[in-house]
Design a protein around this motif. Structure first.
Motif, PDB file in Angstrom:
ATOM      1  N   THR A 139       0.832  -1.205   0.000  1.00 52.14           N
ATOM      2  CA  THR A 139       0.000   0.000   0.000  1.00 52.14           C
ATOM      3  C   THR A 139       0.864   1.252   0.000  1.00 52.14           C
ATOM      4  O   THR A 139       0.581   2.222  -0.724  1.00 52.14           O
ATOM      5  CB  THR A 139      -0.929   0.000   1.226  1.00 52.14           C
ATOM      6  OG1 THR A 139      -1.714  -1.194   1.210  1.00 52.14           O
ATOM      7  CG2 THR A 139      -1.848   1.204   1.221  1.00 52.14           C
TER       8      THR A 139
ATOM      9  N   TRP B 112       3.866   1.574  -1.166  1.00 53.83           N
ATOM     10  CA  TRP B 112       4.466   1.705  -2.491  1.00 53.83           C
ATOM     11  C   TRP B 112       3.517   2.460  -3.430  1.00 53.83           C
ATOM     12  O   TRP B 112       3.918   3.362  -4.148  1.00 53.83           O
ATOM     13  CB  TRP B 112       4.817   0.337  -3.056  1.00 53.83           C
ATOM     14  CG  TRP B 112       5.199   0.369  -4.495  1.00 53.83           C
ATOM     15  CD1 TRP B 112       4.439  -0.029  -5.555  1.00 53.83           C
ATOM     16  CD2 TRP B 112       6.415   0.860  -5.048  1.00 53.83           C
ATOM     17  NE1 TRP B 112       5.111   0.163  -6.724  1.00 53.83           N
ATOM     18  CE2 TRP B 112       6.338   0.720  -6.447  1.00 53.83           C
ATOM     19  CE3 TRP B 112       7.569   1.394  -4.501  1.00 53.83           C
ATOM     20  CZ2 TRP B 112       7.366   1.107  -7.296  1.00 53.83           C
ATOM     21  CZ3 TRP B 112       8.594   1.775  -5.345  1.00 53.83           C
ATOM     22  CH2 TRP B 112       8.485   1.627  -6.720  1.00 53.83           C
ATOM     23  N   TYR B 113       2.238   2.087  -3.394  1.00 57.70           N
ATOM     24  CA  TYR B 113       1.264   2.762  -4.253  1.00 57.70           C
ATOM     25  C   TYR B 113       1.001   4.191  -3.804  1.00 57.70           C
ATOM     26  O   TYR B 113       0.780   5.073  -4.635  1.00 57.70           O
ATOM     27  CB  TYR B 113      -0.038   1.959  -4.330  1.00 57.70           C
ATOM     28  CG  TYR B 113       0.094   0.782  -5.250  1.00 57.70           C
ATOM     29  CD1 TYR B 113       0.196   0.963  -6.623  1.00 57.70           C
ATOM     30  CD2 TYR B 113       0.155  -0.511  -4.763  1.00 57.70           C
ATOM     31  CE1 TYR B 113       0.348  -0.116  -7.485  1.00 57.70           C
ATOM     32  CE2 TYR B 113       0.300  -1.589  -5.609  1.00 57.70           C
ATOM     33  CZ  TYR B 113       0.392  -1.379  -6.977  1.00 57.70           C
ATOM     34  OH  TYR B 113       0.553  -2.444  -7.823  1.00 57.70           O
TER      35      TYR B 113
ATOM     36  N   GLN C 227       3.878   6.157  -5.234  1.00 56.83           N
ATOM     37  CA  GLN C 227       3.666   6.335  -6.680  1.00 56.83           C
ATOM     38  C   GLN C 227       2.594   7.383  -6.957  1.00 56.83           C
ATOM     39  O   GLN C 227       2.709   8.175  -7.895  1.00 56.83           O
ATOM     40  CB  GLN C 227       3.275   5.000  -7.332  1.00 56.83           C
ATOM     41  CG  GLN C 227       4.352   3.947  -7.257  1.00 56.83           C
ATOM     42  CD  GLN C 227       5.641   4.408  -7.906  1.00 56.83           C
ATOM     43  OE1 GLN C 227       5.641   4.921  -9.015  1.00 56.83           O
ATOM     44  NE2 GLN C 227       6.746   4.242  -7.197  1.00 56.83           N
ATOM     45  N   PHE C 228       1.563   7.407  -6.142  1.00 61.90           N
ATOM     46  CA  PHE C 228       0.476   8.376  -6.265  1.00 61.90           C
ATOM     47  C   PHE C 228       0.997   9.795  -6.043  1.00 61.90           C
ATOM     48  O   PHE C 228       0.672  10.717  -6.804  1.00 61.90           O
ATOM     49  CB  PHE C 228      -0.605   8.005  -5.246  1.00 61.90           C
ATOM     50  CG  PHE C 228      -1.881   8.767  -5.364  1.00 61.90           C
ATOM     51  CD1 PHE C 228      -2.545   8.901  -6.564  1.00 61.90           C
ATOM     52  CD2 PHE C 228      -2.447   9.327  -4.234  1.00 61.90           C
ATOM     53  CE1 PHE C 228      -3.743   9.580  -6.659  1.00 61.90           C
ATOM     54  CE2 PHE C 228      -3.647  10.009  -4.315  1.00 61.90           C
ATOM     55  CZ  PHE C 228      -4.295  10.143  -5.531  1.00 61.90           C
TER      56      PHE C 228
ATOM     57  N   SER D 250       3.253  10.823  -8.938  1.00 59.50           N
ATOM     58  CA  SER D 250       2.417  11.102 -10.107  1.00 59.50           C
ATOM     59  C   SER D 250       1.766  12.482 -10.002  1.00 59.50           C
ATOM     60  O   SER D 250       1.760  13.253 -10.956  1.00 59.50           O
ATOM     61  CB  SER D 250       1.342  10.032 -10.251  1.00 59.50           C
ATOM     62  OG  SER D 250       0.421  10.379 -11.249  1.00 59.50           O
TER      63      SER D 250
END
Length: 113
Positions: free
Chosen positions: A56, A58-59, A62-63, A66
């Protein structure tokens, strides 16, 4: 801004709650186990939680990257860069990951002794 603060307080409190044992436990199962069974149960739960939060987190990172790259702004009069409030989720999850890592190490030491 209140929504951003709510997210920040929620995510920043996760590690503290983990370290103080404030999360719910299934006492009905735990009370039927012996000391070794409780230690194994804690190790399995903490290890699975560590893996889930690592994925979680990691995402979340990335979010944030981004949003920062796309220079996303909130559709409000303040036009807050979205990576700022999103960073609270990534930092809170990382702190929880550290707390869970400490719990796993503690569980392993308890099983070894």
């Amino acid at each position: 801004l209140v929504g951003y603060l709510l997210v920040g307080v929620s995510f920043f409190s996760l590690a503290l709650c983990q370290s103080r044992g404030a999360f719910h436990r299934v006492e009905m199962v735990q009370m039927r186990l012996g000391p070794r069974g409780k230690a194994v149960s804690a190790l399995v739960f903490d290890t699975l939680s560590f893996g889930y939060i690592a994925l979680t987190d990691w995402y979340f990172v990335q979010f944030v990257v981004s949003s920062y790259t796309r220079e996303s702004m909130a559709p409000t009069p303040l036009a807050t860069p979205l990576w700022i409030p999103e960073m609270a989720m990534a930092v809170g999850a990382t702190l929880l990951l550290v707390s869970l890592g400490r719990a796993v190490v503690r569980d392993v030491r308890e099983l070894a002794s």
